[in-house]
Design an enzyme around this catalytic site. Structure first.
Site, PDB file in Angstrom:
ATOM      1  N   ASN A   1     -12.501  -4.368  -4.812  1.00 24.07           N
ATOM      2  CA  ASN A   1     -11.311  -3.521  -4.665  1.00 24.07           C
ATOM      3  C   ASN A   1     -11.799  -2.069  -4.666  1.00 24.07           C
ATOM      4  O   ASN A   1     -12.185  -1.542  -5.704  1.00 24.07           O
ATOM      5  CB  ASN A   1     -10.381  -3.819  -5.851  1.00 24.07           C
ATOM      6  CG  ASN A   1      -9.100  -3.023  -5.789  1.00 24.07           C
ATOM      7  OD1 ASN A   1      -8.922  -2.180  -4.911  1.00 24.07           O
ATOM      8  ND2 ASN A   1      -8.214  -3.279  -6.724  1.00 24.07           N
TER       9      ASN A   1
ATOM     10  N   LYS B   1     -13.861  -1.776  -8.103  1.00 23.06           N
ATOM     11  CA  LYS B   1     -13.642  -2.851  -9.069  1.00 23.06           C
ATOM     12  C   LYS B   1     -14.163  -4.133  -8.458  1.00 23.06           C
ATOM     13  O   LYS B   1     -14.036  -4.335  -7.242  1.00 23.06           O
ATOM     14  CB  LYS B   1     -12.143  -3.003  -9.370  1.00 23.06           C
ATOM     15  CG  LYS B   1     -11.549  -1.800 -10.077  1.00 23.06           C
ATOM     16  CD  LYS B   1     -10.091  -2.062 -10.414  1.00 23.06           C
ATOM     17  CE  LYS B   1      -9.463  -0.826 -11.034  1.00 23.06           C
ATOM     18  NZ  LYS B   1      -8.011  -0.884 -11.085  1.00 23.06           N
TER      19      LYS B   1
ATOM     20  N   ARG C   1      -9.920  -6.281  -1.012  1.00 20.19           N
ATOM     21  CA  ARG C   1      -8.543  -5.821  -1.020  1.00 20.19           C
ATOM     22  C   ARG C   1      -8.444  -4.640  -0.059  1.00 20.19           C
ATOM     23  O   ARG C   1      -9.168  -3.659  -0.209  1.00 20.19           O
ATOM     24  CB  ARG C   1      -8.151  -5.373  -2.424  1.00 20.19           C
ATOM     25  CG  ARG C   1      -6.749  -4.848  -2.471  1.00 20.19           C
ATOM     26  CD  ARG C   1      -6.412  -4.372  -3.841  1.00 20.19           C
ATOM     27  NE  ARG C   1      -5.057  -3.869  -3.871  1.00 20.19           N
ATOM     28  CZ  ARG C   1      -4.541  -3.218  -4.886  1.00 20.19           C
ATOM     29  NH1 ARG C   1      -5.268  -3.001  -5.966  1.00 20.19           N
ATOM     30  NH2 ARG C   1      -3.316  -2.788  -4.845  1.00 20.19           N
TER      31      ARG C   1
ATOM     32  N   HIS D   1       1.458  -3.204  -3.005  1.00 19.34           N
ATOM     33  CA  HIS D   1       1.323  -4.105  -4.165  1.00 19.34           C
ATOM     34  C   HIS D   1       1.729  -5.534  -3.779  1.00 19.34           C
ATOM     35  O   HIS D   1       2.144  -6.320  -4.633  1.00 19.34           O
ATOM     36  CB  HIS D   1       2.216  -3.689  -5.351  1.00 19.34           C
ATOM     37  CG  HIS D   1       1.776  -2.446  -6.058  1.00 19.34           C
ATOM     38  ND1 HIS D   1       2.670  -1.607  -6.695  1.00 19.34           N
ATOM     39  CD2 HIS D   1       0.563  -1.901  -6.258  1.00 19.34           C
ATOM     40  CE1 HIS D   1       2.022  -0.605  -7.244  1.00 19.34           C
ATOM     41  NE2 HIS D   1       0.730  -0.748  -6.978  1.00 19.34           N
TER      42      HIS D   1
ATOM     43  N   HIS E   1       6.333  -4.234 -10.885  1.00 21.79           N
ATOM     44  CA  HIS E   1       4.884  -4.037 -11.059  1.00 21.79           C
ATOM     45  C   HIS E   1       4.720  -2.614 -11.590  1.00 21.79           C
ATOM     46  O   HIS E   1       4.926  -1.639 -10.868  1.00 21.79           O
ATOM     47  CB  HIS E   1       4.186  -4.231  -9.713  1.00 21.79           C
ATOM     48  CG  HIS E   1       2.712  -3.947  -9.756  1.00 21.79           C
ATOM     49  ND1 HIS E   1       1.760  -4.928  -9.609  1.00 21.79           N
ATOM     50  CD2 HIS E   1       2.023  -2.798  -9.944  1.00 21.79           C
ATOM     51  CE1 HIS E   1       0.547  -4.383  -9.710  1.00 21.79           C
ATOM     52  NE2 HIS E   1       0.693  -3.085  -9.910  1.00 21.79           N
TER      53      HIS E   1
ATOM     54  N   ARG F   1       2.329   9.969  -9.473  1.00 20.70           N
ATOM     55  CA  ARG F   1       3.136  10.105  -8.238  1.00 20.70           C
ATOM     56  C   ARG F   1       4.612  10.252  -8.591  1.00 20.70           C
ATOM     57  O   ARG F   1       5.105   9.603  -9.509  1.00 20.70           O
ATOM     58  CB  ARG F   1       2.950   8.862  -7.360  1.00 20.70           C
ATOM     59  CG  ARG F   1       1.643   8.853  -6.608  1.00 20.70           C
ATOM     60  CD  ARG F   1       1.432   7.542  -5.882  1.00 20.70           C
ATOM     61  NE  ARG F   1       0.450   6.725  -6.566  1.00 20.70           N
ATOM     62  CZ  ARG F   1       0.176   5.462  -6.268  1.00 20.70           C
ATOM     63  NH1 ARG F   1       0.811   4.850  -5.299  1.00 20.70           N
ATOM     64  NH2 ARG F   1      -0.745   4.787  -6.948  1.00 20.70           N
TER      65      ARG F   1
ATOM     66  N   PHE G   1       0.176   5.690 -19.888  1.00 21.56           N
ATOM     67  CA  PHE G   1       1.391   5.387 -20.643  1.00 21.56           C
ATOM     68  C   PHE G   1       1.137   5.262 -22.145  1.00 21.56           C
ATOM     69  O   PHE G   1       1.982   5.627 -22.951  1.00 21.56           O
ATOM     70  CB  PHE G   1       2.049   4.109 -20.093  1.00 21.56           C
ATOM     71  CG  PHE G   1       3.496   4.005 -20.439  1.00 21.56           C
ATOM     72  CD1 PHE G   1       4.436   4.811 -19.821  1.00 21.56           C
ATOM     73  CD2 PHE G   1       3.936   3.116 -21.408  1.00 21.56           C
ATOM     74  CE1 PHE G   1       5.780   4.734 -20.149  1.00 21.56           C
ATOM     75  CE2 PHE G   1       5.285   3.030 -21.749  1.00 21.56           C
ATOM     76  CZ  PHE G   1       6.203   3.842 -21.112  1.00 21.56           C
TER      77      PHE G   1
ATOM     78  N   GLY H   1       3.849  -2.979 -17.659  1.00 21.93           N
ATOM     79  CA  GLY H   1       4.788  -4.106 -17.719  1.00 21.93           C
ATOM     80  C   GLY H   1       4.299  -5.217 -18.633  1.00 21.93           C
ATOM     81  O   GLY H   1       5.075  -5.842 -19.360  1.00 21.93           O
TER      82      GLY H   1
ATOM     83  N   GLU I   1      -4.284 -10.290  -9.021  1.00 23.46           N
ATOM     84  CA  GLU I   1      -4.555  -9.928  -7.633  1.00 23.46           C
ATOM     85  C   GLU I   1      -5.934 -10.419  -7.190  1.00 23.46           C
ATOM     86  O   GLU I   1      -6.104 -10.912  -6.085  1.00 23.46           O
ATOM     87  CB  GLU I   1      -4.471  -8.403  -7.475  1.00 23.46           C
ATOM     88  CG  GLU I   1      -3.052  -7.881  -7.592  1.00 23.46           C
ATOM     89  CD  GLU I   1      -2.986  -6.401  -7.928  1.00 23.46           C
ATOM     90  OE1 GLU I   1      -3.404  -6.030  -9.037  1.00 23.46           O
ATOM     91  OE2 GLU I   1      -2.528  -5.630  -7.093  1.00 23.46           O
TER      92      GLU I   1
HETATM   93  P1  ADP Z   1      -3.667   0.110 -11.910  1.00 23.75           P
HETATM   94  O1  ADP Z   1      -2.377   0.401 -11.203  1.00 23.75           O
HETATM   95  O2  ADP Z   1      -4.676   1.210 -11.771  1.00 23.75           O
HETATM   96  O3  ADP Z   1      -4.222  -1.276 -11.664  1.00 23.75           O
HETATM   97  P2  ADP Z   1      -2.969  -0.925 -14.517  1.00 23.75           P
HETATM   98  O4  ADP Z   1      -2.158  -2.049 -14.003  1.00 23.75           O
HETATM   99  O5  ADP Z   1      -4.223  -1.249 -15.251  1.00 23.75           O
HETATM  100  O6  ADP Z   1      -3.276   0.174 -13.443  1.00 23.75           O
HETATM  101  O7  ADP Z   1      -2.007  -0.081 -15.500  1.00 23.75           O
HETATM  102  C1  ADP Z   1      -2.428   1.093 -16.106  1.00 23.75           C
HETATM  103  C2  ADP Z   1      -1.297   1.580 -16.999  1.00 23.75           C
HETATM  104  O8  ADP Z   1      -1.009   0.604 -17.997  1.00 23.75           O
HETATM  105  C3  ADP Z   1      -1.666   2.874 -17.738  1.00 23.75           C
HETATM  106  O9  ADP Z   1      -0.571   3.767 -17.727  1.00 23.75           O
HETATM  107  C4  ADP Z   1      -1.899   2.366 -19.144  1.00 23.75           C
HETATM  108  O10 ADP Z   1      -1.633   3.344 -20.105  1.00 23.75           O
HETATM  109  C5  ADP Z   1      -0.888   1.243 -19.227  1.00 23.75           C
HETATM  110  N1  ADP Z   1      -1.215   0.362 -20.357  1.00 23.75           N
HETATM  111  C6  ADP Z   1      -2.289  -0.430 -20.499  1.00 23.75           C
HETATM  112  N2  ADP Z   1      -2.274  -1.035 -21.713  1.00 23.75           N
HETATM  113  C7  ADP Z   1      -1.159  -0.589 -22.361  1.00 23.75           C
HETATM  114  C8  ADP Z   1      -0.567  -0.819 -23.633  1.00 23.75           C
HETATM  115  N3  ADP Z   1      -1.132  -1.623 -24.526  1.00 23.75           N
HETATM  116  N4  ADP Z   1       0.583  -0.192 -23.932  1.00 23.75           N
HETATM  117  C9  ADP Z   1       1.167   0.644 -23.053  1.00 23.75           C
HETATM  118  N5  ADP Z   1       0.667   0.909 -21.827  1.00 23.75           N
HETATM  119  C10 ADP Z   1      -0.470   0.303 -21.474  1.00 23.75           C
END
Ligand code: ADP
Length: 397
Positions: free
Chosen positions: A7, A14, A87, A176, A205, A238, A281, A330, A381
């Site tokens: 990816n 990745k 990907r 996505h 997502h 974004r 987050f 999520g 994915e």
């Molecule tokens: P990407 O879109 O780059 O694949 P991810 O699906 O890994 O990203 O999501 C990254 C987001 O998930 C970040 O904002 C991160 O802070 C949040 N995140 C990951 N673990 C936690 C957690 N335990 N609690 C809250 N947010 C989380």
């Protein structure tokens, strides 16, 4: 025998390696060369192997691929890679299925690059590099846009002059898709409603990029990302959807140029732009807990946009059988799920707070009485890509 999944981002690559059935993940990792001053880091591991390296000499995707194959060889996993799944973010209108990559496909992908200047070019560089190093393997492109190729016309057209679509190809593509397709299939499995044409799902997502999709009987009816992955929900950096009149105002009255707008809307907006804390987050949750008012505001805005999107997608579906949370936020933030679900009882969705706080992967977080289900699904994915690549190995046998 194994299947490698790649990816490619503009400064990250990745990877994940699967067994030949694309069932077991053997190792995964990320090579990140964004922050050159701190050296390049590569973290990889799974189960017994776990390692982080830094200060590697990497400046592009080609170097990155060589490093990954070198590391896999070091841990005796580099041999016998039968297929490589890539990907690819944008398949345009041409690529609606996983595709075996040959010279013609590479050329067509080059032509589409204009539509996804941040994403497709690095993927193409990676594809070129891996094809040279592993010429015997089957190289397969799996597209983030493909799942949305069956969106109804009313969902993919914008209410703008029709010539924009005809002359410039302005339409919704949706992104996505690999994740939304996986979650849709997995949700049907968990609900024991496979092959049910009437199953109504709303999939959220929520990662660094965020999107939501309404899925009816396995097919997408509507999705929030559009011509680019900038539309729809508020995201890490974004903006998501804003009044396009703002852009006209900033250009005409404030002298903004396209590059400034691009930079602001893609990299300085969203959770980061509002909170001025971070795009991450976890950090925003922490700051909000520490009474940072802007972090609290960012979470409120993030949640409200998700709620109104769930509402509008449910109306399009004529109801909702299950709401799905997936991706980093999520899957891992009980606070986010709890805040979003607070106002959804009118849709028949009622969260069990105990289950929410102790959530397991691929589980139902709704109360017994809830008319609709609330599922947490771990998106996979990479496995979807590995499975697509595996089908080509089977075909060639
Ligand atoms: P990407 O879109 O780059 O694949 P991810 O699906 O890994 O990203 O999501 C990254 C987001 O998930 C970040 O904002 C991160 O802070 C949040 N995140 C990951 N673990 C936690 C957690 N335990 N609690 C809250 N947010 C989380």
């Amino acid at each position: 025998m194994s299947i490698l999944v790649l990816n490619s981002g503009s400064s990250t690559l990745k990877f994940a390696l699967f067994d030949e059935l694309a069932e077991e993940e053997l190792v995964r990792g990320t090579l990140d060369w964004y922050s050159q001053s701190e050296g390049v880091t590569m973290a990889y591991g799974f189960q017994k192997i776990s390692k982080t390296e830094s200060r590697l000499d990497i400046s592009n995707n080609r170097d990155a691929v060589e490093w990954i194959l070198h590391v896999l060889a070091e841990i005796n996993l580099g041999k016998s890679i039968r297929a490589v799944g890539h990907r690819v973010v944008h398949g345009g209108t041409k690529f609606c299925q996983p595709t075996l990559i040959n010279e013609k496909v590479i050329q067509s992908l080059g032509e589409i690059s204009e539509l996804a200047p941040l994403h497709n070019p690095p993927a193409l560089t990676t594809i070129g590099a891996v094809k040279t190093i592993l010429p015997e393997a089957a190289h397969v492109a799996v597209f983030d846009t493909a799942f949305f190729s069956t969106l109804p016309r009313s969902a993919y057209l914008y209410p703008v002059p029709y010539e924009w679509y005809e002359q410039y190809g302005i339409r919704r593509f949706g992104f996505h898709g690999i994740s939304h397709e996986y979650c849709s299939t997995r949700a049907a499995e968990l609900l024991d409603r496979q092959n049910d044409d009437s199953l109504k799902l709303v999939i959220c997502h929520l990662g660094n990029g965020c999107s939501a999709t309404a899925v009816l009987g396995g097919s997408p009816l509507a999705t929030t990302m559009g011509f680019t992955p900038l539309e729809g929900l508020m995201m890490g950096t974004r903006s998501g959807s804003i009044d396009p009149g703002i852009l006209i105002y900033l250009m005409k009255q404030q002298g903004f140029n396209p590059e400034q707008l691009d930079q602001s809307l893609n990299h300085q907006s969203g959770l980061l732009g509002v909170s001025d804390v971070s795009s991450d987050f976890r950090q925003i949750e922490q700051a909000a807990q520490d009474k940072n008012e802007r972090a609290q505001l960012a979470i409120k805005m993030f949640v409200e946009r998700i709620q109104s999107t769930i509402g509008s997608l449910s109306v399009l579906l004529g109801g909702i059988d299950a709401l799905i949370f997936t991706a980093g936020i999520g899957e891992h933030s009980p606070l986010l799920r709890s805040s979003v679900c607070e106002k959804l009882s009118f849709l028949g969705l009622e969260l069990n707070e105990v289950k929410n706080q102790n959530a397991h992967t691929d589980s139902d977080l709704a109360t017994k009485q809830s008319a609709g289900r609330i599922l947490l699904i771990q998106t996979r994915e990479e496995q979807m890509i590995a499975r697509a690549a595996q089908r080509f190995i089977m075909k060639s046998k």
